[in-house]
Every structure is written in C-alpha cells, then in structure tokens.
Design an enzyme around this catalytic site. Structure first.
Site, PDB file in Angstrom:
ATOM      1  N   HIS A  55      40.296  47.566  30.607  1.00 41.99           N
ATOM      2  CA  HIS A  55      40.354  46.879  31.893  1.00 41.99           C
ATOM      3  C   HIS A  55      41.009  45.505  31.771  1.00 41.99           C
ATOM      4  O   HIS A  55      41.743  45.080  32.657  1.00 41.99           O
ATOM      5  CB  HIS A  55      38.946  46.724  32.463  1.00 41.99           C
ATOM      6  CG  HIS A  55      38.914  46.081  33.814  1.00 41.99           C
ATOM      7  ND1 HIS A  55      39.183  46.763  34.972  1.00 41.99           N
ATOM      8  CD2 HIS A  55      38.657  44.796  34.195  1.00 41.99           C
ATOM      9  CE1 HIS A  55      39.087  45.941  36.006  1.00 41.99           C
ATOM     10  NE2 HIS A  55      38.772  44.749  35.559  1.00 41.99           N
ATOM     11  N   HIS A 104      37.296  48.420  41.584  1.00 42.02           N
ATOM     12  CA  HIS A 104      35.894  48.326  41.156  1.00 42.02           C
ATOM     13  C   HIS A 104      35.296  49.729  41.243  1.00 42.02           C
ATOM     14  O   HIS A 104      34.258  49.948  41.861  1.00 42.02           O
ATOM     15  CB  HIS A 104      35.128  47.329  42.026  1.00 42.02           C
ATOM     16  CG  HIS A 104      34.426  46.272  41.232  1.00 42.02           C
ATOM     17  ND1 HIS A 104      33.119  45.917  41.416  1.00 42.02           N
ATOM     18  CD2 HIS A 104      34.857  45.496  40.196  1.00 42.02           C
ATOM     19  CE1 HIS A 104      32.777  44.964  40.570  1.00 42.02           C
ATOM     20  NE2 HIS A 104      33.820  44.690  39.820  1.00 42.02           N
TER      21      HIS A 104
END
Length: 749
Positions: A55, A104
């Site tokens: 990420h 998210h």
C-alpha cells in the site's frame, strides 16, 4: 523486557525478529540488514514493514506507473504532479485545485462504517496537506451481488460511514458511482476522492528543511485502534483461515477533523509552516520518514513526547498506529509559539516532538534511548521494486470468443419493452437515491451539480462563477474482457461526463483496484490497464496528477474484476452555463451525437438479461472523444443545448430514461431508417451523447457539428409523459419511475 535500542541491536545480530509476521519477505529483511549494516531494532523493523508494504511503497506497481510520467507530458495547467500528497492544477483567475482518489477497500469490508469514514477522513487530509481548503468529496463504490445477505451488512455501513463523516465535516458529496457485481462479494471497493481549492501562492509541500526547525505533531492523540491499519490490510488477500484483523481498522472522529482543518488553514494563512504531511497510511513512520526524505537534512524525534490515548502502547505500536485526524508540521523556531497558540484556540492538541537536523539520518529516541537510526529515503522512497512476472491468462481468448453480440435478442416491440424495464430496474441501472440521499450534496451553497448528474460541479469563486467539475468512472466488466481497452474506456467515460456538463477536462487521478500481484494473470491485467490509461492520457493530453493502487483485492484465489477507476477534473469559467442531464422543456429536439455500432460485450443488457460476460468491449476512439467533448463544451458555452447526457452503461435507452425522469418530461423517438431498434437502444458504443436542443438553436447546432465532422442525428422530441419509440412500444414515465426507484430500497432497506 529490555528496550531494543540501536546499541542493543548492533550487539545482538542473531536475535530472532518477527519480520514474516509483519509482512516482510526474507529477502526484504535481508535488504534492511544490508542498509543498516546490522539487524534492525524493533522500532526500525516496524517502520520498514509498514513503509515497504504494498500500500505504501507501490513495490509491485511502480515499474508500470512510471509510464504516467514518461508518456504524458505535463500541460500548462499542471502545478504539482505525481509524488506529493495530491496533484495540483491551475484553473485560472489565480486559483489552483488539488484532487485525488484513494482506496479504503479492505478496512471497509472488515468494519464498514469506520473503514469508509476514515477513508473520507484520510483523503480530505491529503488535500488539506497541499494547502487547500477541501470543498467536496466523491465516492466510487463497488459491492457484491445486490441480493447477497452480506451486501446488506457492508453497503449500509459504508454509506453511513461516508455520509456520517462527510456530512459532519460540512463537505458536499457531489459524485461517484455504485456498482454491484458478485466478483466484489468478499472485496468491496470503497474509493474516496476529494477536491480542494487554494490560490497559487498557498501551495504547501511535504518536506522538512532547515536545521533547527521544529517537528510538531498536532491533532488527535495516538491510540491503538489503527496499528498496521491500511498499510497491512491492503497488502495481502483475505483468507478465512487467518486471524481477524478487526483491531487494525482505524476509528474516525469527524468533529476533530473539522477542527484540524480550520486550525491548519489558519496556520497556513499566517505562513507558519515550512513543510507539512498528514498522518494516514503508516502513521508516524510515514510522516517522519517522508518529511525527512524530501527535505535537505535529517530529523530527530523524541517519541515519548507523542500524546497518547493508551499509555501502554510500545514504541513500535506508536510508530505503526494509523490513528486518524493527525498532522505533522515543520515550523521555524520563532513561529512555534504562534503555531501552538492557534492550535489551542481550535482545541487541537499540538506537541513539539523533534527537530530538523543538519545530518542525513532519521533518529528516533524513547526516554533518551535511541531506537531508530536510519537513512530516511531507505524507508520512504527506496523500498523494494518488483518486476512481477505477468502473462496473458489462458482463459482470455475463450472469454473474448464468447461473443455477446450472438445472444438471443428481443424479437418484438413488446419483448423490447419488457427488457428495457428489466434493465432499468436492475441494481446497477436503478436509481441510487436511497444511497445519495444520505449524503449532504449542497452544504456550503456552492454545489452546482451533484448525483445523479454526469459529473459533480462546484463553484469556487462567487464573484466570477468560476467552477470545477469532477467525474469518476470505471467498468470492471469491460476491463475483464480487455484490460487495455477497459482502462481507456474508463478515462473516456469520465472525460465525456465532465464535458457533458460544459466543463473542459484538464487532468486525471486514478485508483487502480486489482487482485493479487503474485498472480501472473492479475499482473498482466494491471500492466495492460496501466499501459492503456497512460496511452489514452497521452492522446487526450490529460496528465495523471497522482492516485492510488489497491492490490490483493481477492478472496483465496478468486480476484475481483480488474477495476481501474479514473477521475477527471474539468474547469468551467461560468457555472451558470453548465448543462444538466434533465429534459426540462417540452418541444426541444433530441439529438444523438456519435456513431452507434453493434457493441454489446460487457453491456448492461448482456448482464441483466443473460447473466453473460464475454466478447469484446466497445471500441475506443479517443480522437472522437476529444471532438465530442469540444462540441458539448461549445454547445454549453454558447447556449445551444439545454440538456446533455453521455451514453454508457445501458446505452441510449438508459440515458433517455434518466434524462426524462430527471426533468419530468417524456420523449417521442424515431429509430433511424435501416437501424436495428435493439442495437439502437442497447448498444454501448463509446464516444456518444444525447442532447436536447431548443428549436431556435437547431440550425446553429447542426452547422457546428457538421463543420467539425461529428455525426449528429435527430432522433426525437421532448414531449408527453411517456417514452414512445415509434412502431415499437410506449412506456409511461410513471411505470419507468417505479421500476427505476424501487429496486435499491427493496434490496437494501
């Protein structure tokens, strides 16, 4: 337990460390030892593990993402490009706009409300960190099958989280999408975007320069609610056999964020900040290492001065925590008192936790003991780079050969009518008002267009009426059939949506959602989609200002459809001239712009009527998209069109239904001679739009289209209280409205 200091680490090289449990590979751990010339301390290991996660480091994707910088030249509007918290573009009159889309996804599956809420909070802070006032948010969403029991758990929670956080911040939610598909069942996609506005001179960057300048952490206290957080959750697939990751989901407080926003804007106004970074993914590990890495010196941090919600947190946990509503500022010593004074005024906790040094290291201390001594670039910007193997999957040929154009079609007007109602009432084509009504779309009073318009639009100057528009699009079904073309179609649709409202497309942000990069088939999809998007941006002249990559979106070995979501930002010099979707005035003429071909691969009709995915997606013609956009913008600017709607999911009939229902007026249509009514209504050929043209403007409009070489076909007139296709069928607007509006409440509420 003895504190793992730098000295202790140097003396105990063989001490076992939990590198695998923290998500590091053996060769990555070996590389860390090589960089440091010793084993890392526990705190250093924590920092590297989160910052080298998929990420945060983009280790599997950055070799492909570099195309955005190599292929797409920055245009005159670009002020800040890839590499900062968000891109910034010049929109005229001294204004600059910053925008970005982030993901998210995994946190929102585990804890839908907080996962989605903190997604909004994080993207808002990215925009704030650039020096801008956030003015609007958007939310591209993907869920599993609409009738699946778990969708009833995930969707309401996500929507409530987005609405709850954004509404409390007082930010209008002006756009986005909601798509249902079984491939997202275990991996919903919760992407969030934000737009911010500032003057050119107000741009701030994330860097720590100037020895002696103070490092100030301000905002919420640090807790254990987000340890590892998105940096860990987004770096591996879900697997039912693994322990729950619920503690890793962050918890948001929008009221604290609102105070943080106003406090930050005031310290910006008084020019008290030399550098700034929000605390999002990887928390303090990210903020300290990135600020130091981008600056001209080193940094020393006293970690025990960090305000805590939980006094039992270890140094490693403090560094890994992704607790929300926090920022880190670099402030000159003589400005510290005023900075702290403003924070106190806004009831925002602020603490000097360190200072910029004239060295080259990031040094972190815990009660006087050194626990971190690293080169900051090695943490923030020099993580692993993987050239993952990729290969076109062996099933791709069979998928493309399964041609949707050969599926059984309606043979009569009655069958056509029935299938139209079926598509209009399907979850993906039905009204999303149940969702969007939970968002405040008009707070602040500057929203000009919002869902279900083609793109959201906000006014940014009340005197001149300068405005910006933003549209997000992405069709995973198209990308599954052909990821190169699918990414280009996503860009084309967002570009077309912005132009349909009258705004000129300027720049792009993206959120690239894919499965595991360790699967060569998924990596091929990613490589092709990235190549396609870069090539298309090059052709259209829309630079990529930044974005996000979300990988490991799969459960076990089942990946989501490749889903490149593309956001296009546009500018309009006078929002009073925007073009809405609604057919608001009877008697106006309906024109179809562009060419309609027999293109049904990946279409809404093939999905709804036949539960089929196969064939090829619509052909992409980027020069046609550019021409169509020019026509739509000119028609808006010169008052030649009162309504416009792009053609995409569901084809012409879906666009007509939405324009008719939005304006409360029906339409009478004539199928052009020699054209199959079914193809006319359901084809999803790209590069098309419908417009309603006042009769007084028809000649001027058709002359413009003819002079520029854009096909423009008069197909009907705005009239009555039904959609009437001559010789085929008639459907009352009341029947269409029932079909369109009752689906989502019936499935979810």
């Amino acid at each position: 337990m003895t504190l793992d200091t730098v000295k202790h680490a140097a003396k105990t090289p063989e001490a076992e460390q939990p590198w695998a449990e923290l998500g590091l590979k053996q060769d990555e751990y070996a590389r860390i030892r090589e960089i440091l010339g010793r084993r890392p301390t526990g705190a250093e290991l924590a920092m590297y593990s989160v910052m080298w996660s998929e990420h945060c480091s983009y280790k599997s994707s950055k070799v492909h993402l570099k195309q955005f910088g190599e292929k797409v030249p920055e245009n005159d509007a670009m002020l800040v490009g890839i590499g900062e918290n968000a891109g910034v573009v010049d929109v005229g009159q001294g204004y600059a706009v910053t925008f970005k889309v982030e993901s998210h996804n995994h946190p929102s599956y585990i804890e839908p409300y907080q996962g989605a809420a903190t997604g909004v909070g994080g993207i808002v802070r990215d925009i704030l960190a650039m020096g801008a006032r956030p003015v609007a948010v958007v939310d591209p969403l993907r869920f599993g099958a609409a009738d699946h029991p778990d969708t009833k758990r995930v969707l309401p929670g996500v929507v409530a989280g987005i609405g709850g956080y954004g509404n409390c911040l007082g930010l209008p939610n002006i756009g986005g999408e909601v798509v249902f598909d079984a491939c997202y069942q275990g991996n919903p996609l919760v992407n969030a975007g934000c737009i911010g506005v500032m003057k050119h001179e107000d741009i701030h960057l994330a860097k720590a320069s100037g020895a002696g300048n103070k490092v100030i952490l301000y905002g919420a206290r640090t807790g254990g609610d987000g340890i590892g957080g998105v940096s860990v959750l987004a770096s591996e697939t879900f697997d039912d056999t693994k322990p729950t990751k619920r503690p890793a989901v962050q918890v948001g407080d929008p009221f604290q964020e609102k105070l943080l926003i106003e406090c930050t804007l005031e310290v910006f106004k008084e020019q008290l900040v030399a550098g700034i970074q929000d605390l999002g993914g990887a928390g303090l590990s990210c903020a300290t290492s990135e600020l130091a890495s981008a600056g001209s010196g080193g940094m020393r941090v006293e970690l025990d001065t960090v305000p805590l919600r939980d006094s039992s947190l270890s140094p490693e946990e403090i560094l890994m925590s992704e607790s929300q509503e926090r920022m880190c500022a670099i402030v000159e010593p003589d400005k510290v008192d005023r900075f702290l004074e403003i924070c106190e005024k806004w009831d925002v906790i602020a603490t000097v936790i360190g200072e910029v040094t004239d060295g080259t290291r990031l040094e972190i201390f815990w009660h006087g003991e050194q626990i971190v001594d690293v080169p900051p670039r090695s943490v923030a910007h020099e993580g692993p780079t993987y050239h993952r193997p990729y290969a076109r999957p062996d099933w791709q040929d069979a998928l493309q050969a399964d041609d949707a154009n050969k599926l059984a079609r309606p043979a009569t007007g009655d069958e056509l009518r029935a299938q139209i109602l079926q598509v209009v009432a399907s979850p993906n084509q039905a009204s999303k008002a149940w969702i969007t009504d939970q968002y405040d779309r008009f707070v602040q009073g500057n929203t000009v267009l919002a869902q279900p318009e083609d793109s959201g639009m906000v006014r940014i100057d009340e005197e001149t009426n300068l405005g910006v528009a933003l549209a997000t699009d992405g069709n995973g079904r198209f990308a599954k059939l052909d990821p190169y073309a699918g990414a280009q179609l996503a860009l084309a649709e967002a570009y077309r949506n912005v132009a349909a409202t009258g705004a000129k497309p300027l720049a792009v942000s993206d959120c690239l959602n894919f499965g595991s990069p360790e699967d060569p088939a998924v990596m091929w999809q990613f490589a092709e989609a990235t190549r396609g998007l870069a090539d298309a941006c090059q052709t259209l002249g829309t630079p990529v200002t930044g974005g996000n990559v979300s990988l490991y979106n799969q459960t076990g070995d089942v990946a989501i459809h490749p889903t490149p979501v593309v956001a296009v930002l546009g500018v309009i010099d006078d929002v009073n001239r925007r073009t809405p979707v609604a057919f608001a005035e009877a008697g106006q003429l309906i024109y179809l712009l562009g060419d309609t071909k027999e293109e049904l691969g990946g279409s809404a009709w093939s999905q709804v009527v036949h539960d089929h995915l196969g064939g090829l997606p619509p052909e992409v013609d980027l020069e046609r998209e550019r021409l169509l956009a020019e026509i739509l913008i000119s028609a808006s600017r010169d008052g030649m069109a009162d309504a416009a709607h792009d053609l995409s999911d569901g084809g012409l009939i879906q666009a007509l239904v939405e324009s008719c229902l939005r304006g409360g007026n029906g339409a009478r249509l004539v199928v052009p001679e020699g054209v199959d009514p079914f193809v006319f209504l359901f084809s999803e050929s790209a590069g098309r739009a419908i417009v309603s043209v006042p009769r007084s403007e028809e000649l001027r409009f058709t002359d413009m289209c003819g002079a520029r070489g854009l096909p423009a076909t008069r197909i009907g007139v705005v009239d009555g209280d039904a959609i009437d296709v001559q010789g085929q069928f008639s459907i009352a607007l009341s029947e269409l409205r029932t079909a369109h509006e009752e689906t989502i409440p019936g499935l979810i509420a």
